[in-house]
Scaffold this active site. Structure first.
Site, PDB file in Angstrom:
ATOM      1  N   SER A   8       0.848  -1.196   0.000  1.00 17.79           N
ATOM      2  CA  SER A   8       0.000   0.000   0.000  1.00 17.79           C
ATOM      3  C   SER A   8       0.877   1.237   0.000  1.00 17.79           C
ATOM      4  CB  SER A   8      -0.929   0.029   1.224  1.00 17.79           C
ATOM      5  OG  SER A   8      -0.216   0.287   2.412  1.00 17.79           O
ATOM      6  N   CYS A   9       0.399   2.280  -0.684  1.00 21.43           N
ATOM      7  CA  CYS A   9       1.115   3.549  -0.723  1.00 21.43           C
ATOM      8  C   CYS A   9       0.118   4.667  -0.443  1.00 21.43           C
ATOM      9  CB  CYS A   9       1.800   3.752  -2.074  1.00 21.43           C
ATOM     10  SG  CYS A   9       0.666   3.968  -3.467  1.00 21.43           S
ATOM     11  N   PRO A  10       0.586   5.879  -0.145  1.00 23.99           N
ATOM     12  CA  PRO A  10      -0.326   6.954   0.251  1.00 23.99           C
ATOM     13  C   PRO A  10      -1.444   7.251  -0.744  1.00 23.99           C
ATOM     14  CG  PRO A  10       1.904   7.537   0.852  1.00 23.99           C
ATOM     15  CD  PRO A  10       1.997   6.267   0.065  1.00 23.99           C
ATOM     16  N   GLY A  12      -2.275   5.130  -3.306  1.00 26.93           N
ATOM     17  CA  GLY A  12      -2.910   3.889  -3.732  1.00 26.93           C
ATOM     18  C   GLY A  12      -3.017   3.760  -5.234  1.00 26.93           C
ATOM     19  N   THR A  16       1.704   0.987  -5.001  1.00 24.05           N
ATOM     20  CA  THR A  16       1.018  -0.200  -4.489  1.00 24.05           C
ATOM     21  C   THR A  16       1.130  -1.355  -5.474  1.00 24.05           C
ATOM     22  OG1 THR A  16      -0.538   1.147  -3.234  1.00 24.05           O
ATOM     23  CG2 THR A  16      -1.222  -1.103  -3.754  1.00 24.05           C
TER      24      THR A  16
END
Length: 501
Positions: A8-10, A12, A16
């Site tokens: 997951s990344c900030p 998305g 991700t």
């Protein structure tokens, strides 16, 4: 071996899925079995419980809280940022293999309740480790990641409304649309789009505050967080007020969650007592203590942005552009992007199509597009400076760059950071400065060339990108040629990297 992973990344959007693909490819190359759950903007398909049970280890490649982390209790795990597998998936896989060899880990759930009946602290990515600065950034980016879809939907709807109905629709009353809607009138359709987009924009600050509080205190923080965001709008503190309210609500809710209470009360704490008390404390603080100072600060920031023009605006555009290329989706990039989206939240449904906030957003997006585009062009212009794998990555970088996915430049930067990153910064800074000089505006926070019809001065926007791409290409080719006696000739043994999605 068998592995499961969460990525997951900030935002998305890019990291991700790139991290997921990198892990799957690395595992396949080593003969391991890998199942990845991507907790991105498109939602997630939970891993099958049987797959989790059979896994030898878990990989958390996440910059946000891992949802439903208790599923992996007792499993050996590796906890890294989302960029780690993109840069070196093999190393992450090696660490996971070593963790599996060491045996079972401590449960991944929240710690047991202490004596006295305090509820356990929520198990999230941000409480699992890292320094204070890291946790604060992750809390903030959790709120921003949930806010971005509202910015995108609201901004695009408003832009479409103005494009269809003209800027006069900004003064339309909702009752006029409801009572007098004419399906054959462009003005009516524009007004409908504008009002719908404005309604979506109304959720920005509450969602930001609510999910910052959620990242800190889990579900008990949602109600006070949303309340804090709504109060921030009421007192005029806007985006900055939402940030502060989210942290206040989260910490108050977390403190109440950890407070020892009798067993008879413990059951109603998360659904009644904690939301009630935390909401009251947050509301009191925002209304009576911080509301006026935050409003004054927000007014000052808006006034400063509104006063920018000429060389000062060009300088701001260049700085924003430079920051977008420093780490290609990392903290510096996200700081610049958050500043730009905050401007959109501040301007909201403004009828002023030339507002500085919209120019800052245009500069951020254009500057974020040129790193992958410039590298893609460089792999065509000076092919022999790049390995076969980089040439394949260059083909994917065309689409990634055009779609405003700056992460498409990461494989090149990871392989040669001291040469590539300064070249990317030069091109992006030039792009951001040109966009500001041209007076380009943008209401959508994402989309790349696919939202060109919604851009103010679209031809100048594309011209700035073309110039920035050319500068990036020339700079990359120049610096990669320094110190080389002969150009790098790709070998047939080098594997071709697949296109990152």
């Amino acid at each position: 071996m068998k592995f499961v992973a969460i990525t997951s990344c900030p935002t998305g959007i890019a990291h991700t899925y790139m991290a997921a693909e990198a892990l799957e490819q690395a595992a396949g190359a080593e003969g391991h079995e890998m199942h990845v759950e991507t907790q991105g903007a498109a939602g997630s398909q939970p891993l099958d419980p049987g797959v989790i049970a059979a896994a030898d280890a878990v990989i958390y490649a996440a910059d946000l809280e891992v949802r439903d982390k208790e599923r992996f209790a007792g499993k050996p795990f590796v906890d890294v940022g989302v960029k780690a597998p993109i840069s070196d998936a093999a190393a992450v896989l090696t660490a996971a293999t070593e963790a599996a060899a060491r045996g079972a880990a401590e449960p991944a759930t929240a710690p047991a309740a202490p004596a006295g009946g305090a509820a356990p602290a929520p198990a999230t990515k941000v409480t699992s480790g890292g320094g204070t600065g890291t946790r604060v950034r992750q809390w903030l980016m959790t709120g921003v990641s949930y806010m971005i879809p509202f910015v995108a939907a609201g901004g695009i709807l408003i832009a479409l409304g103005f494009m269809v109905g003209g800027y006069e629709i900004a003064s339309v009353e909702p009752t006029a649309v409801i009572d007098e809607f004419d399906a054959t009138s462009a003005y009516s359709w524009g007004a409908l789009l504008f009002l719908t987009g404005g309604a979506v924009f109304g959720f920005l600050v509450p969602v930001l505050a609510g999910f910052i509080a959620f990242a800190i205190a889990d579900r008990p923080g949602l109600a006070p967080g949303f309340l804090g965001g709504a109060v921030s709008l009421t007192v005029g503190a806007g985006f900055l007020g939402g940030l502060v309210a989210g942290f206040i609500a989260g910490f108050v809710a977390l403190g109440l969650t950890r407070t020892p209470v009798p067993p008879a009360v413990r059951g109603i704490m998360p659904v009644v007592v904690t939301p009630l008390v935390a909401s009251f404390v947050t509301g009191l603080t925002m209304f009576l203590v911080l509301g006026k100072p935050l409003k004054a600060l927000m007014d000052g920031l808006s006034g400063w942005l509104g006063s920018l023009s000429g060389s000062s605006l060009v300088l701001l555009g260049a700085i924003i552009g430079l920051m977008m290329a420093v780490d290609m989706g990392g903290p510096v990039n996200k700081a610049a992007y958050t500043f730009a989206t905050a401007g959109l939240a501040t301007a909201g449904a403004s009828a002023d199509g030339n507002a500085v906030e919209f120019t800052v957003m245009a500069a951020a997006m254009a500057a974020g597009m040129t790193p992958p585009l410039g590298l893609a062009l460089a792999t065509v212009v000076r092919k022999r400076l790049f390995t076969q794998a980089e040439q394949q990555n260059g083909k994917a970088a065309w689409i990634l760059g055009a779609s405003f996915i700056t992460e498409g430049a990461i494989p090149f930067a990871a392989a040669d950071p001291l040469r590539v990153i300064p070249a990317l910064m030069a091109g992006s800074a030039a792009t951001g400065g040109l966009v500001a000089a041209f007076g380009v505006t943008l209401r959508a926070p994402h989309g790349g060339i696919w939202v060109t019809p919604l851009i103010g001065n679209p031809l100048l926007f594309l011209l700035a990108i073309v110039i920035g791409t050319a500068i990036t290409c020339l700079a990359v080719c120049a610096v990669k040629g320094i110190g080389r006696r002969t150009e790098a000739v790709p070998t047939a043994a080098e594997p071709a990297a697949s296109a990152a999605a």
